[in-house]
Design an enzyme around this catalytic site. Structure first.
Site, PDB file in Angstrom:
ATOM      1  N   MET A 152      88.233  43.982  84.771  1.00 49.11           N
ATOM      2  CA  MET A 152      87.680  44.467  86.037  1.00 49.11           C
ATOM      3  C   MET A 152      86.191  44.172  86.184  1.00 49.11           C
ATOM      4  SD  MET A 152      90.352  45.414  87.468  1.00 49.11           S
ATOM      5  CE  MET A 152      89.643  46.098  88.956  1.00 49.11           C
ATOM      6  N   ARG A 153      85.802  42.986  85.770  1.00 43.18           N
ATOM      7  CA  ARG A 153      84.412  42.556  85.933  1.00 43.18           C
ATOM      8  C   ARG A 153      84.384  41.100  86.357  1.00 43.18           C
ATOM      9  NH1 ARG A 153      80.567  46.058  84.114  1.00 43.18           N
ATOM     10  NH2 ARG A 153      81.384  47.748  82.836  1.00 43.18           N
TER      11      ARG A 153
ATOM     12  N   THR B 294      94.782  36.755  87.628  1.00 44.96           N
ATOM     13  CA  THR B 294      95.741  37.186  88.644  1.00 44.96           C
ATOM     14  C   THR B 294      95.005  38.030  89.675  1.00 44.96           C
ATOM     15  OG1 THR B 294      96.366  39.214  87.473  1.00 44.96           O
ATOM     16  CG2 THR B 294      97.627  37.232  86.971  1.00 44.96           C
ATOM     17  N   HIS B 295      95.432  37.912  90.919  1.00 45.19           N
ATOM     18  CA  HIS B 295      94.787  38.654  92.010  1.00 45.19           C
ATOM     19  C   HIS B 295      95.861  39.185  92.943  1.00 45.19           C
ATOM     20  CE1 HIS B 295      91.618  39.783  94.810  1.00 45.19           C
ATOM     21  NE2 HIS B 295      92.360  39.270  95.775  1.00 45.19           N
TER      22      HIS B 295
END
Length: 198
Positions: free
Chosen positions: A95-96, A113-114
């Site tokens: 998460m960065r 992945t998004h």
């Protein structure tokens, strides 16, 4: 055999999917290390599987670039990003935003992945943004990380219909159900050479 370094920040559901896939002797990729920016609960998945883990906390570095250098070194110590076969770094819930120097070191052998159909809804709140925009479908993207935010070349996508009155949490969970197998297949195809990195 493609060497994988997996980066996480949370519970590691994508990591667990990769671990389960890699446990099959016919799967053409091997996880050699798992790293995090925090004491993520998902690291326990790797430890239970006997895979080396490491934590590189941004707060222990003077700036983002130094953090990125330390993260790169930790990965390279496990043989990913060095030598004639560079392996693959998989951001599976990190998460960065990775610093530019780190990206230059590993890309295009650096994927993420998004939870959206990029280029739609980049950034940290993709599911919320899709709902706010009234989208009738969204999905998940596996893409190469470049120096932008979710702007790298798209490798694979899977679509999901947005249901009426669906909450952000409900939609995100349905996206995750697609995300895990899509990531496993994408890594497999990169390892087999049937999907080429740009």
């Amino acid at each position: 055999m493609l060497k994988l370094a997996v980066l996480i920040s949370g519970g590691g559901s994508n990591l667990q999917a990769l671990l389960e896939a890699a446990a099959d002797p016919d799967y053409p990729a091997q996880i050699v290390c798992v790293g995090s920016d925090t004491d993520a609960p998902g690291l326990e998945h790797a430890r239970a599987a006997g895979i080396p883990t490491f934590i590189v906390r941004p707060k222990d570095s003077e700036n983002r670039e130094e953090w990125g250098q330390l993260l790169a070194t930790a990965i390279q110590e496990h043989g990913v990003g060095t030598g004639p076969e560079p392996g693959l770094v998989v951001s599976a819930g990190l998460m960065r935003i990775l610093p530019a120097g780190f990206v230059r070191e590993f890309s295009p052998n650096l994927i993420n992945t998004h939870p959206a159909l990029l280029p739609l809804f980049p950034g940290a709140h993709a599911v919320r943004d899709a709902l706010a925009a009234g989208a009738t479908e969204t999905g998940v993207t596996v893409h190469v990380i470049d120096e932008g935010v979710d702007t790298g070349p798209v490798l694979r996508q899977a679509r999901v219909e947005v249901l009426p009155e669906e909450s952000e949490a409900e939609l995100h969970e349905r996206i995750k159900q697609l995300e895990r197998p899509l990531l496993v297949r994408t890594v497999r195809d990169i390892a087999l050479g049937t999907l080429n990195l740009p």
